[in-house]
Design an enzyme around this catalytic site. Structure first.
Site, PDB file in Angstrom:
ATOM      1  N   TYR A  61       0.833  -1.203   0.000  1.00 12.14           N
ATOM      2  CA  TYR A  61       0.000   0.000   0.000  1.00 12.14           C
ATOM      3  C   TYR A  61       0.868   1.255   0.000  1.00 12.14           C
ATOM      4  O   TYR A  61       1.688   1.474   0.892  1.00 12.14           O
ATOM      5  CB  TYR A  61      -0.935   0.012   1.199  1.00 12.14           C
ATOM      6  CG  TYR A  61      -2.069  -0.992   1.124  1.00 12.14           C
ATOM      7  CD1 TYR A  61      -2.381  -1.640  -0.070  1.00 12.14           C
ATOM      8  CD2 TYR A  61      -2.830  -1.290   2.243  1.00 12.14           C
ATOM      9  CE1 TYR A  61      -3.422  -2.554  -0.145  1.00 12.14           C
ATOM     10  CE2 TYR A  61      -3.881  -2.205   2.179  1.00 12.14           C
ATOM     11  CZ  TYR A  61      -4.163  -2.837   0.992  1.00 12.14           C
ATOM     12  OH  TYR A  61      -5.191  -3.750   0.922  1.00 12.14           O
ATOM     13  N   PRO A 231     -16.341  -2.340   0.784  1.00  9.29           N
ATOM     14  CA  PRO A 231     -17.730  -2.508   1.207  1.00  9.29           C
ATOM     15  C   PRO A 231     -18.620  -1.299   0.954  1.00  9.29           C
ATOM     16  O   PRO A 231     -19.839  -1.429   0.867  1.00  9.29           O
ATOM     17  CB  PRO A 231     -17.611  -2.780   2.713  1.00  9.29           C
ATOM     18  CG  PRO A 231     -16.376  -2.033   3.114  1.00  9.29           C
ATOM     19  CD  PRO A 231     -15.436  -2.213   1.955  1.00  9.29           C
ATOM     20  N   LEU A 232     -18.028  -0.125   0.820  1.00  7.09           N
ATOM     21  CA  LEU A 232     -18.812   1.092   0.563  1.00  7.09           C
ATOM     22  C   LEU A 232     -18.977   1.363  -0.932  1.00  7.09           C
ATOM     23  O   LEU A 232     -19.611   2.346  -1.320  1.00  7.09           O
ATOM     24  CB  LEU A 232     -18.151   2.304   1.235  1.00  7.09           C
ATOM     25  CG  LEU A 232     -18.242   2.336   2.770  1.00  7.09           C
ATOM     26  CD1 LEU A 232     -17.345   3.431   3.336  1.00  7.09           C
ATOM     27  CD2 LEU A 232     -19.677   2.536   3.228  1.00  7.09           C
ATOM     28  N   ALA A 233     -18.420   0.465  -1.754  1.00  8.42           N
ATOM     29  CA  ALA A 233     -18.591   0.559  -3.217  1.00  8.42           C
ATOM     30  C   ALA A 233     -18.217   1.940  -3.750  1.00  8.42           C
ATOM     31  O   ALA A 233     -18.906   2.504  -4.604  1.00  8.42           O
ATOM     32  CB  ALA A 233     -20.020   0.205  -3.600  1.00  8.42           C
ATOM     33  N   GLY A 235     -18.575   4.697  -2.552  1.00  7.90           N
ATOM     34  CA  GLY A 235     -19.545   5.738  -2.227  1.00  7.90           C
ATOM     35  C   GLY A 235     -20.691   5.893  -3.199  1.00  7.90           C
ATOM     36  O   GLY A 235     -21.452   6.865  -3.114  1.00  7.90           O
ATOM     37  N   LYS A 236     -20.872   4.950  -4.126  1.00  4.00           N
ATOM     38  CA  LYS A 236     -21.894   5.147  -5.155  1.00  4.00           C
ATOM     39  C   LYS A 236     -23.313   5.158  -4.596  1.00  4.00           C
ATOM     40  O   LYS A 236     -24.227   5.652  -5.235  1.00  4.00           O
ATOM     41  CB  LYS A 236     -21.769   4.094  -6.258  1.00  4.00           C
ATOM     42  CG  LYS A 236     -22.020   2.667  -5.856  1.00  4.00           C
ATOM     43  CD  LYS A 236     -22.008   1.743  -7.078  1.00  4.00           C
ATOM     44  CE  LYS A 236     -20.702   1.821  -7.829  1.00  4.00           C
ATOM     45  NZ  LYS A 236     -20.664   0.907  -9.005  1.00  4.00           N
TER      46      LYS A 236
END
Length: 325
Positions: A61, A231-233, A235-236
């Protein structure tokens, strides 16, 4: 409320993990700036403020800078190390002047990677080490030798994998004396193949689904913690610009907003709560470095524990854009 596999093993009770990939500046590996350190401090404080005590890293990272900047946070707060669970990953090697991008589960690479991780974080051990992506050349006996060396030296306490099938996990596990405790996969309300694989049995359209059969069931039966990256995709469903997105995304985002208003919570909590409602007791790894968005995830545990079956299926149907078969 059922407890998570990691909690049953006495490793962590943090229902959400903070993913540190967004910390550490850019992906070019440029020198860290004062702003990079400030962003990391604010993100970690925001995560701690909502009860997150588990932090996920990887040696690649920001080309190591994510761990370096987090290490400075730990140096500034020496009491923090004993309050948190540190997890990191290894096994991906970037392209260089002589070699292509590749995966490497050789004993020497695993051992040297962990030494690098410990040095950048400034700690004597990490709690969990994950193998980042399946190496076609992996030899379970060699992996076992590396794990045993790391455990005996007190450098790593537990081991797991990321992005692996149940068959690959069984293949590795067969040579290990201790259980693999984590498998980290991309799962979200926008990435539904993990659900489709199970509900499209005996359906022609199911032939187009590409998700490893049986992996959720294997992990549940063997007390392997499923962690969800992305998991939040992005923010879509919780505020990102979706003006050019398909109607299914727009309708689902509107539904998420409606449920958030009804439950007096945030869209982020709805999206994560939907994921955590699954009986696998999925542990989301949130990747945002925005302190505001991190705090917006606080209510996810309550939503997960109170979301009805009907609400869960309504969100699923909206996102997949089709009625259940």
């Amino acid at each position: 409320m059922k407890i998570m596999p990691l909690e049953r093993r006495g490793i962590s009770n943090s229902r959400i993990v903070f993913g540190c990939m967004g910390l550490g500046g850019d992906w070019a590996g440029n020198p860290l700036t004062k702003e990079d350190y400030i962003t990391a401090e604010k993100a970690v404080e925001a995560a701690l403020s909502i009860g997150i005590t588990m932090f996920d890293h990887a040696d690649i990272y920001k080309r190591g800078n994510s761990e370096t900047v987090f290490g400075q946070v730990l140096k500034n707060r020496p009491d923090l190390r004993d309050q948190i669970i540190l997890q990191s990953k290894c096994g991906i090697r970037f392209q260089d002047d002589q070699n292509p991008q590749r995966f490497d589960f050789s004993k020497n690479h695993i051992l040297s990677s962990v030494d690098g991780i410990l040095g950048r974080l400034g700690v004597e051990h990490i709690d969990i080490l994950l193998l980042h992506r399946p190496d076609p050349l992996m030899e379970p006996e060699e992996i076992a030798e590396a794990f045993n060396t790391l455990r005996s030296a007190g450098k790593v306490r537990h081991f797991g994998v990321s992005n692996m099938t149940s068959a690959q996990m069984r293949f590795i596990q067969n040579s290990l004396p201790e259980p693999l405790v984590v498998n980290q996969l991309e799962l979200s309300l926008a990435r539904l193949d993990w659900i489709e694989q199970g509900i499209l049995v005996n359906q022609k359209v199911g032939a187009n689904v590409n998700f490893a059969d049986g992996i959720l069931e294997y992990c549940q039966m063997n007390d392997v913690q499923i962690q969800a990256w992305g998991p939040l995709a992005k923010g879509k469903f919780s505020g990102s610009d979706i003006s050019d997105a398909p109607d299914t995304v727009k309708k689902t985002a509107a539904l998420v907003q409606k449920l958030a208003a009804e439950k007096e919570t945030t869209p982020e909590a709805i999206v994560l709560g939907w994921l955590m409602r699954h009986p696998a007791r999925i542990q989301p790894v949130i990747g945002t470095s925005s302190a505001k968005r991190i705090v917006a995830c606080e209510d996810a545990v309550r939503i997960a524990d109170t979301m009805t079956r009907e609400e869960w299926y309504t969100l699923l149907e909206s996102s997949r854009g089709l009625r259940m078969p």
